[in-house]
Design a protein around this motif. Structure first.
Motif, PDB file in Angstrom:
ATOM      1  N   ALA A 115     -13.246 -27.964 -11.164  1.00 16.00           N
ATOM      2  CA  ALA A 115     -13.487 -26.129 -11.446  1.00 16.00           C
ATOM      3  C   ALA A 115     -14.108 -26.036 -12.625  1.00 16.00           C
ATOM      4  O   ALA A 115     -14.949 -25.313 -12.846  1.00 16.00           O
ATOM      5  CB  ALA A 115     -12.195 -25.387 -11.277  1.00 16.00           C
ATOM      6  N   ASP A 122      -8.223 -33.208 -21.308  1.00 16.59           N
ATOM      7  CA  ASP A 122      -7.220 -34.010 -21.592  1.00 16.59           C
ATOM      8  C   ASP A 122      -7.680 -35.637 -21.216  1.00 16.59           C
ATOM      9  O   ASP A 122      -7.111 -36.461 -21.612  1.00 16.59           O
ATOM     10  CB  ASP A 122      -5.914 -33.726 -21.647  1.00 16.59           C
ATOM     11  N   GLU A 123      -8.366 -35.759 -20.236  1.00 18.34           N
ATOM     12  CA  GLU A 123      -8.846 -37.148 -19.630  1.00 18.34           C
ATOM     13  C   GLU A 123      -9.919 -37.641 -20.293  1.00 18.34           C
ATOM     14  O   GLU A 123     -10.497 -36.630 -21.123  1.00 18.34           O
ATOM     15  CB  GLU A 123      -9.184 -37.016 -18.247  1.00 18.34           C
ATOM     16  N   ARG A 151     -12.069 -36.247  -7.582  1.00 20.45           N
ATOM     17  CA  ARG A 151     -10.846 -36.926  -7.178  1.00 20.45           C
ATOM     18  C   ARG A 151     -10.820 -37.429  -5.700  1.00 20.45           C
ATOM     19  O   ARG A 151     -10.219 -38.504  -5.394  1.00 20.45           O
ATOM     20  CB  ARG A 151      -9.428 -36.151  -7.416  1.00 20.45           C
ATOM     21  N   LYS A 203      -9.335 -42.784  -1.347  1.00 19.93           N
ATOM     22  CA  LYS A 203     -10.289 -43.226   0.058  1.00 19.93           C
ATOM     23  C   LYS A 203     -11.119 -44.345  -0.478  1.00 19.93           C
ATOM     24  O   LYS A 203     -10.673 -45.360  -0.794  1.00 19.93           O
ATOM     25  CB  LYS A 203     -11.078 -42.104   0.439  1.00 19.93           C
ATOM     26  N   ALA A 227      -5.380 -28.653 -24.635  1.00 22.27           N
ATOM     27  CA  ALA A 227      -5.264 -27.182 -25.262  1.00 22.27           C
ATOM     28  C   ALA A 227      -3.823 -27.360 -25.186  1.00 22.27           C
ATOM     29  O   ALA A 227      -2.971 -27.433 -24.273  1.00 22.27           O
ATOM     30  CB  ALA A 227      -5.652 -26.243 -24.094  1.00 22.27           C
ATOM     31  N   THR A 280      -6.920 -25.859 -15.581  1.00 27.65           N
ATOM     32  CA  THR A 280      -5.964 -26.966 -16.053  1.00 27.65           C
ATOM     33  C   THR A 280      -5.602 -27.696 -14.619  1.00 27.65           C
ATOM     34  O   THR A 280      -4.832 -28.688 -14.740  1.00 27.65           O
ATOM     35  CB  THR A 280      -4.744 -26.565 -16.692  1.00 27.65           C
ATOM     36  N   ARG A 311      -3.077 -39.235  -9.166  1.00 19.19           N
ATOM     37  CA  ARG A 311      -3.757 -37.782  -9.474  1.00 19.19           C
ATOM     38  C   ARG A 311      -5.080 -38.200 -10.148  1.00 19.19           C
ATOM     39  O   ARG A 311      -6.326 -37.501  -9.933  1.00 19.19           O
ATOM     40  CB  ARG A 311      -2.921 -36.884 -10.430  1.00 19.19           C
ATOM     41  N   ASP A 369      -6.980 -25.282  -8.816  1.00 17.36           N
ATOM     42  CA  ASP A 369      -5.626 -25.740  -8.517  1.00 17.36           C
ATOM     43  C   ASP A 369      -4.662 -24.919  -9.246  1.00 17.36           C
ATOM     44  O   ASP A 369      -3.535 -24.637  -8.700  1.00 17.36           O
ATOM     45  CB  ASP A 369      -5.329 -27.216  -8.667  1.00 17.36           C
ATOM     46  N   SER A 379      -8.019 -27.647  -3.303  1.00 15.71           N
ATOM     47  CA  SER A 379      -9.255 -28.329  -2.639  1.00 15.71           C
ATOM     48  C   SER A 379     -10.461 -28.109  -3.496  1.00 15.71           C
ATOM     49  O   SER A 379     -10.475 -27.136  -4.398  1.00 15.71           O
ATOM     50  CB  SER A 379      -9.357 -27.535  -1.236  1.00 15.71           C
ATOM     51  N   VAL A 380     -11.321 -28.957  -3.282  1.00 12.85           N
ATOM     52  CA  VAL A 380     -12.619 -29.169  -3.741  1.00 12.85           C
ATOM     53  C   VAL A 380     -13.430 -27.966  -3.576  1.00 12.85           C
ATOM     54  O   VAL A 380     -14.006 -27.256  -4.536  1.00 12.85           O
ATOM     55  CB  VAL A 380     -13.539 -30.428  -3.472  1.00 12.85           C
ATOM     56  N   TRP A 409     -10.979 -31.282   3.839  1.00  8.31           N
ATOM     57  CA  TRP A 409     -11.222 -32.568   4.824  1.00  8.31           C
ATOM     58  C   TRP A 409      -9.975 -33.533   4.289  1.00  8.31           C
ATOM     59  O   TRP A 409      -9.719 -33.615   3.093  1.00  8.31           O
ATOM     60  CB  TRP A 409     -12.541 -33.247   4.674  1.00  8.31           C
TER      61      TRP A 409
HETATM   62  P1  FAD Z   1      -8.623 -30.977 -11.672  1.00 14.52           P
HETATM   63  O1  FAD Z   1      -9.604 -31.491 -10.884  1.00 14.52           O
HETATM   64  O2  FAD Z   1      -6.986 -31.591 -11.470  1.00 14.52           O
HETATM   65  O3  FAD Z   1      -8.903 -30.670 -13.066  1.00 14.52           O
HETATM   66  C1  FAD Z   1      -7.945 -30.320 -14.127  1.00 14.52           C
HETATM   67  C2  FAD Z   1      -8.258 -31.135 -15.473  1.00 14.52           C
HETATM   68  O4  FAD Z   1      -7.497 -30.249 -16.630  1.00 14.52           O
HETATM   69  C3  FAD Z   1      -7.679 -32.337 -15.213  1.00 14.52           C
HETATM   70  O5  FAD Z   1      -8.662 -33.376 -16.026  1.00 14.52           O
HETATM   71  C4  FAD Z   1      -6.279 -32.250 -16.080  1.00 14.52           C
HETATM   72  O6  FAD Z   1      -6.039 -33.601 -16.955  1.00 14.52           O
HETATM   73  C5  FAD Z   1      -7.028 -31.337 -17.410  1.00 14.52           C
HETATM   74  N1  FAD Z   1      -5.812 -30.441 -18.027  1.00 14.52           N
HETATM   75  C6  FAD Z   1      -4.572 -30.097 -17.743  1.00 14.52           C
HETATM   76  N2  FAD Z   1      -3.980 -29.505 -18.461  1.00 14.52           N
HETATM   77  C7  FAD Z   1      -4.785 -29.532 -19.675  1.00 14.52           C
HETATM   78  C8  FAD Z   1      -4.857 -29.038 -20.973  1.00 14.52           C
HETATM   79  N3  FAD Z   1      -3.613 -28.291 -21.445  1.00 14.52           N
HETATM   80  N4  FAD Z   1      -5.690 -29.379 -21.874  1.00 14.52           N
HETATM   81  C9  FAD Z   1      -6.859 -29.909 -21.485  1.00 14.52           C
HETATM   82  N5  FAD Z   1      -7.089 -30.433 -20.224  1.00 14.52           N
HETATM   83  C10 FAD Z   1      -6.141 -30.347 -19.239  1.00 14.52           C
HETATM   84  N6  FAD Z   1      -9.431 -31.932  -2.123  1.00 14.52           N
HETATM   85  C11 FAD Z   1     -10.198 -31.784  -0.866  1.00 14.52           C
HETATM   86  O7  FAD Z   1     -10.801 -30.693  -0.729  1.00 14.52           O
HETATM   87  N7  FAD Z   1     -10.461 -32.832  -0.104  1.00 14.52           N
HETATM   88  C12 FAD Z   1      -9.960 -34.287  -0.354  1.00 14.52           C
HETATM   89  O8  FAD Z   1     -10.186 -34.854   0.305  1.00 14.52           O
HETATM   90  C13 FAD Z   1      -9.120 -34.267  -1.501  1.00 14.52           C
HETATM   91  N8  FAD Z   1      -8.687 -35.438  -1.961  1.00 14.52           N
HETATM   92  C14 FAD Z   1      -7.985 -35.646  -3.125  1.00 14.52           C
HETATM   93  C15 FAD Z   1      -7.435 -36.833  -3.318  1.00 14.52           C
HETATM   94  C16 FAD Z   1      -6.537 -37.134  -4.504  1.00 14.52           C
HETATM   95  C17 FAD Z   1      -6.257 -38.433  -5.176  1.00 14.52           C
HETATM   96  C18 FAD Z   1      -6.387 -36.066  -5.348  1.00 14.52           C
HETATM   97  C19 FAD Z   1      -5.612 -36.023  -6.728  1.00 14.52           C
HETATM   98  C20 FAD Z   1      -6.796 -34.765  -5.018  1.00 14.52           C
HETATM   99  C21 FAD Z   1      -7.716 -34.484  -3.809  1.00 14.52           C
HETATM  100  N9  FAD Z   1      -8.218 -33.315  -3.442  1.00 14.52           N
HETATM  101  C22 FAD Z   1      -9.035 -33.133  -2.366  1.00 14.52           C
HETATM  102  C23 FAD Z   1      -7.826 -31.924  -4.422  1.00 14.52           C
HETATM  103  C24 FAD Z   1      -8.964 -31.738  -5.309  1.00 14.52           C
HETATM  104  O9  FAD Z   1      -9.505 -32.944  -5.879  1.00 14.52           O
HETATM  105  C25 FAD Z   1      -8.447 -30.716  -6.299  1.00 14.52           C
HETATM  106  O10 FAD Z   1      -8.228 -29.674  -5.578  1.00 14.52           O
HETATM  107  C26 FAD Z   1      -9.642 -30.353  -7.320  1.00 14.52           C
HETATM  108  O11 FAD Z   1      -9.571 -31.535  -8.203  1.00 14.52           O
HETATM  109  C27 FAD Z   1      -9.073 -29.037  -8.201  1.00 14.52           C
HETATM  110  O12 FAD Z   1     -10.061 -28.954  -9.408  1.00 14.52           O
HETATM  111  P2  FAD Z   1      -9.334 -28.503 -10.719  1.00 14.52           P
HETATM  112  O13 FAD Z   1     -10.408 -28.356 -11.492  1.00 14.52           O
HETATM  113  O14 FAD Z   1      -8.724 -27.041 -10.212  1.00 14.52           O
HETATM  114  O15 FAD Z   1      -8.239 -29.263 -11.043  1.00 14.52           O
END
Ligand code: FAD
Length: 408
Positions: free
Chosen positions: A12, A34-35, A42, A47, A80, A107, A128, A276, A298-299, A327
């Motif tokens: 996101a 933080d990564e 992800r 997969k 953060a 986050t 994760r 998320d 979800s993505v 998916w």
């Molecule tokens: P994230 O991608 O989790 O990114 C958040 C980031 O913020 C992370 O890097 C985290 O470490 C960082 N962070 C957290 N707190 C802090 C802080 N305080 N300071 C700095 N950084 C911080 N979705 C689908 O639609 N289809 C799939 O098939 C699917 N398969 C998946 C398989 C796996 C193994 C996983 C883990 C997830 C899967 N998902 C899938 C879900 C999808 O990957 C997530 O919904 C998506 O990554 C959400 O994006 P995001 O940016 O909200 O969160």
């Protein structure tokens, strides 16, 4: 100008930054994550990447050069830690702070811990991030028997990969069927049978009371009924918790997710949340929660919310109303879901055998369509659900009824 600071450089946060620049945003953009890796996707972690069919390069959302070219300051390996709302600054783990005009919380979520003794043995794993996937992939090389706790998407995707490698796999689940919160009993049954054909064993209605170990390593789990299952690798996949603490500690509403309105804004006009970690009102969530809000992992949701918020910050505000879709790949099968179902939504099955779709209804209207190896149904369902095209259960069940014509 201080510009936009994004906490979290996942799906996101990355999308927001990229879409801001695409839409002509000129002020500074800083992505704090933080990564240590470049922003990556992800889904392959459970997969293709886990199965060794793609490398880390294949996960990155963009090559390193992209960030400099688009003047996006990516700050990896930094957390953060607090928001100074009055001073509009984000405090970082290295003791510094960043001024912002607008702060975006992206986050994500973290794995829900399993509160039993032994859960901290090193061969008890979760999945994760890229680090988790690397550790898990390495541990499979020496493993023979695996226990997966939780028959959700990630647990089942992992089970399919492990079974394909010839490992002995048992999936333990508290509910009475796989993916019980997310899909219909029909889809659950299909995947249960498929996994059993691949040699996966299931224990449903099973609570885990302890993880046993010897010499600093887990050797198995104990179930509430006293049964013991041996394992040399244990994966816990029992869902996630939203990373809501930054918002909550800054006094923003954040029960089960950072609360945002239809424009993805928190009550502080200088702070928004996406992906998320965000809980938002959705036109597709009617009847699912008392206040019509949801949190979606979800993505699709991460990308569409990134784009929606970028448009607002570029002066083109619109309420977020994208259709949820998702998916999951398990073995050779592709499960695709359009819409949001509730656990009690009645099912109508279309098609048969190995390729079929389950149409779910809520209050007489189509709420979701779950397809197994029927990509065409999924695409039609996305169009119908997004447009609100009326469909009756009788039409959905009728194999000669022309869905495609209705959706056009
Ligand atoms: P994230 O991608 O989790 O990114 C958040 C980031 O913020 C992370 O890097 C985290 O470490 C960082 N962070 C957290 N707190 C802090 C802080 N305080 N300071 C700095 N950084 C911080 N979705 C689908 O639609 N289809 C799939 O098939 C699917 N398969 C998946 C398989 C796996 C193994 C996983 C883990 C997830 C899967 N998902 C899938 C879900 C999808 O990957 C997530 O919904 C998506 O990554 C959400 O994006 P995001 O940016 O909200 O969160």
């Amino acid at each position: 100008a201080a510009g936009i600071v994004v906490a979290g450089s996942g799906q996101a946060g990355f999308q927001l930054a990229a879409s801001l620049r695409e839409g002509g945003f000129r002020d500074p953009i800083t992505l704090v994550g933080d990564e240590t890796a470049l922003p990556y996707q992800r889904p392959p972690l459970s997969k293709a990447y886990l199965a060794g069919k793609t490398d880390a390069e294949g996960l990155f959302l963009r090559q390193p050069g992209f960030f400099a070219e688009h003047a996006i300051a990516h700050r990896p390996g930094l957390r953060a830690v607090a928001i100074d709302r009055a001073g509009r600054r984000l405090q970082l783990s290295d003791g510094q702070s960043l001024a912002y005009d607008h702060l975006v919380l992206a986050t994500g979520a973290r794995n829900r811990p399993l509160p039993v003794p032994g859960a901290d043995f090193p061969n008890v794993r979760q999945l994760r991030g890229l680090d988790d996937a690397d550790a898990l992939r390495a541990s499979l090389d020496a493993a023979r028997s695996i226990v997966v706790i939780g028959a959700g998407f990630i647990g089942l995707e992992f089970a399919a990969v492990a079974a394909a490698r010839g490992l002995s796999v048992t999936v333990v689940e508290a509910a009475d069927r796989p993916m019980a919160r997310a899909v219909s009993p029909e889809i659950g049954q299909f995947f249960r049978t498929a996994h059993e054909e691949w040699g996966v064993r299931f224990a449903f209605g099973a609570g885990v009371t302890a993880i046993t170990g010897r010499e600093g390593r887990a050797t198995g789990i104990v179930l509430a009924d006293g049964r013991e299952l041996p394992a040399d690798v244990i994966l816990i996949g029992i869902g996630v918790l939203p990373n809501r603490e930054l918002a909550a500690e800054a006094g923003l509403p954040a029960e089960d997710g950072v609360r945002v309105d239809a424009f993805l804004a928190t009550p502080d006009p200088a702070i928004s949340a996406i992906g998320d970690c965000a809980r938002f009102p959705s036109p597709f969530a009617r009847g699912l929660s008392p206040d019509g809000t949801v949190r979606i992992e979800s993505v699709q949701n991460a990308i569409d919310q990134g784009r929606c918020l970028a448009a607002r910050l570029n002066g083109k505000p619109a309420a977020y109303g994208a259709l949820p879709w998702f998916w999951s790949d398990q073995g050779p099968h592709k499960l695709q879901i359009a819409g949001l179902s509730g656990p009690g939504d009645p099912s109508v099955v279309r098609g048969s055998g190995a390729a079929f779709s389950v149409f779910r209804f809520r209050d007489g209207s189509l709420s979701a369509v779950e397809s197994v190896d029927r990509a065409a149904d999924h695409m039609i369902a996305r169009r119908m659900l997004a447009a609100g095209t009326p469909l009756t259960p009788e039409q959905a069940a009728d194999p000669v009824f022309d869905l495609k014509a209705l959706a056009m």
